[in-house]
Motif scaffolding. Structure first.
Motif, PDB file in Angstrom:
ATOM      1  N   ARG A  18       8.161 -32.174  17.335  1.00 14.73           N
ATOM      2  CA  ARG A  18       8.782 -30.562  18.348  1.00 14.73           C
ATOM      3  C   ARG A  18      10.310 -30.294  18.933  1.00 14.73           C
ATOM      4  NH1 ARG A  18       6.340 -25.031  16.703  1.00 14.73           N
ATOM      5  NH2 ARG A  18       4.773 -25.797  16.308  1.00 14.73           N
ATOM      6  N   VAL A  19      11.361 -29.874  18.158  1.00 14.92           N
ATOM      7  CA  VAL A  19      11.770 -30.083  19.825  1.00 14.92           C
ATOM      8  C   VAL A  19      11.692 -28.545  19.490  1.00 14.92           C
ATOM      9  CG1 VAL A  19      12.954 -32.079  19.029  1.00 14.92           C
ATOM     10  CG2 VAL A  19      13.629 -30.224  17.519  1.00 14.92           C
ATOM     11  N   SER A  20      12.455 -27.466  20.486  1.00 17.03           N
ATOM     12  CA  SER A  20      12.972 -26.773  20.604  1.00 17.03           C
ATOM     13  C   SER A  20      14.849 -25.775  21.011  1.00 17.03           C
ATOM     14  CB  SER A  20      11.630 -25.822  21.466  1.00 17.03           C
ATOM     15  OG  SER A  20      10.221 -25.833  21.115  1.00 17.03           O
ATOM     16  N   CYS A  21      14.624 -24.981  20.810  1.00 13.37           N
ATOM     17  CA  CYS A  21      15.868 -24.426  21.199  1.00 13.37           C
ATOM     18  C   CYS A  21      15.720 -22.906  22.388  1.00 13.37           C
ATOM     19  CB  CYS A  21      16.984 -23.844  20.245  1.00 13.37           C
ATOM     20  SG  CYS A  21      18.349 -23.580  20.506  1.00 13.37           S
ATOM     21  N   TYR A  59      16.651 -25.160   4.518  1.00  9.89           N
ATOM     22  CA  TYR A  59      16.606 -27.000   4.934  1.00  9.89           C
ATOM     23  C   TYR A  59      17.663 -27.914   4.339  1.00  9.89           C
ATOM     24  CZ  TYR A  59      12.408 -25.456   6.709  1.00  9.89           C
ATOM     25  OH  TYR A  59      11.441 -24.253   7.227  1.00  9.89           O
ATOM     26  N   GLY A  60      18.356 -28.941   4.886  1.00 12.79           N
ATOM     27  CA  GLY A  60      18.363 -29.720   3.844  1.00 12.79           C
ATOM     28  C   GLY A  60      18.284 -30.303   3.551  1.00 12.79           C
ATOM     29  N   LYS A  64      13.890 -31.545   3.637  1.00 11.70           N
ATOM     30  CA  LYS A  64      12.777 -30.690   3.172  1.00 11.70           C
ATOM     31  C   LYS A  64      11.839 -30.914   2.533  1.00 11.70           C
ATOM     32  CE  LYS A  64      15.811 -28.531   0.355  1.00 11.70           C
ATOM     33  NZ  LYS A  64      16.550 -28.231  -0.784  1.00 11.70           N
ATOM     34  N   GLY A  65      10.921 -30.165   2.708  1.00 11.60           N
ATOM     35  CA  GLY A  65       9.437 -31.213   2.826  1.00 11.60           C
ATOM     36  C   GLY A  65       8.586 -31.829   4.466  1.00 11.60           C
ATOM     37  N   ARG A  66       9.621 -32.239   5.288  1.00  5.22           N
ATOM     38  CA  ARG A  66       9.002 -32.999   6.384  1.00  5.22           C
ATOM     39  C   ARG A  66       9.326 -32.059   7.261  1.00  5.22           C
ATOM     40  NH1 ARG A  66      11.312 -37.050   7.742  1.00  5.22           N
ATOM     41  NH2 ARG A  66      13.486 -36.889   7.116  1.00  5.22           N
ATOM     42  N   PHE A  67      10.372 -31.234   7.723  1.00  5.90           N
ATOM     43  CA  PHE A  67      11.005 -30.426   8.827  1.00  5.90           C
ATOM     44  C   PHE A  67      10.099 -28.716   8.519  1.00  5.90           C
ATOM     45  CE2 PHE A  67      13.959 -32.959  10.546  1.00  5.90           C
ATOM     46  CZ  PHE A  67      13.250 -34.272  10.250  1.00  5.90           C
ATOM     47  N   THR A  68      10.423 -28.170   9.149  1.00  4.70           N
ATOM     48  CA  THR A  68       9.948 -26.612   9.385  1.00  4.70           C
ATOM     49  C   THR A  68      10.612 -26.089  10.604  1.00  4.70           C
ATOM     50  OG1 THR A  68       7.697 -27.027   8.559  1.00  4.70           O
ATOM     51  CG2 THR A  68       8.050 -24.988   9.034  1.00  4.70           C
ATOM     52  N   ASN A  83       8.154 -33.992  10.939  1.00  4.09           N
ATOM     53  CA  ASN A  83       6.807 -34.600  10.592  1.00  4.09           C
ATOM     54  C   ASN A  83       7.399 -35.223   9.660  1.00  4.09           C
ATOM     55  OD1 ASN A  83       4.739 -32.878  11.959  1.00  4.09           O
ATOM     56  ND2 ASN A  83       4.783 -31.854   9.586  1.00  4.09           N
ATOM     57  N   SER A  84       6.289 -37.095   9.536  1.00  3.27           N
ATOM     58  CA  SER A  84       6.636 -38.160   8.674  1.00  3.27           C
ATOM     59  C   SER A  84       7.791 -38.404   9.211  1.00  3.27           C
ATOM     60  CB  SER A  84       6.333 -37.686   7.479  1.00  3.27           C
ATOM     61  OG  SER A  84       5.288 -37.512   6.716  1.00  3.27           O
ATOM     62  N   LEU A  85       8.704 -38.525  10.115  1.00  7.30           N
ATOM     63  CA  LEU A  85       9.502 -38.942  10.512  1.00  7.30           C
ATOM     64  C   LEU A  85      10.264 -40.230  10.188  1.00  7.30           C
ATOM     65  CD1 LEU A  85       9.198 -37.103  14.107  1.00  7.30           C
ATOM     66  CD2 LEU A  85      11.449 -36.782  12.557  1.00  7.30           C
TER      67      LEU A  85
END
Length: 122
Positions: A18-21, A59-60, A64-68, A83-85
């Protein structure tokens, strides 16, 4: 207006991060915020955007389906749960404030933070 991305690091393929801004000098909740990434030697690529009031997310195709993307639990932050990097997700991830135009284009975002490096490798 200052933005700072954080949370990057080294993660194995299939793992999550998880990255944050975080923002200072203004209230992030009132703006549409986007995430982009730039791999070494490549152009900056759209990842995700969340609209003001969280009505819409984009989403790009590659994530799509992996990032939120979501408003962070911490005040005045926006998070990107990955997820599922995959190794091809390796890049510097940037957050930015949207102004107008297509959410997919870097030119639509006048304010950018310093990025955080995500490396996906075994």
């Amino acid at each position: 207006v200052q933005l700072q991305a954080s949370g990057g690091g080294l993660v194995q393929p299939g793992g999550s991060l998880r990255v944050s801004c975080a923002a200072s000098g203004f209230t992030l909740d009132y703006y549409t915020i986007g995430w982009f990434r730039q791999a070494s030697g490549k152009e900056r690529e759209f990842v995700a955007t969340i609209s003001w009031k969280d009505v819409t997310t984009w989403y790009g195709d590659s994530v799509k389906g992996r990032f939120t993307i979501s408003r962070g639990k911490a005040k005045n932050t926006v998070s990107l749960q990955m997820n599922s990097l995959k190794p091809e997700d390796t890049a510097v991830y940037y957050c930015a404030v949207y102004d107008s135009g297509s959410v997919h284009y870097t030119g639509s975002y006048p304010y950018w933070g310093q990025g955080t490096l995500v490396t996906v490798s075994s």
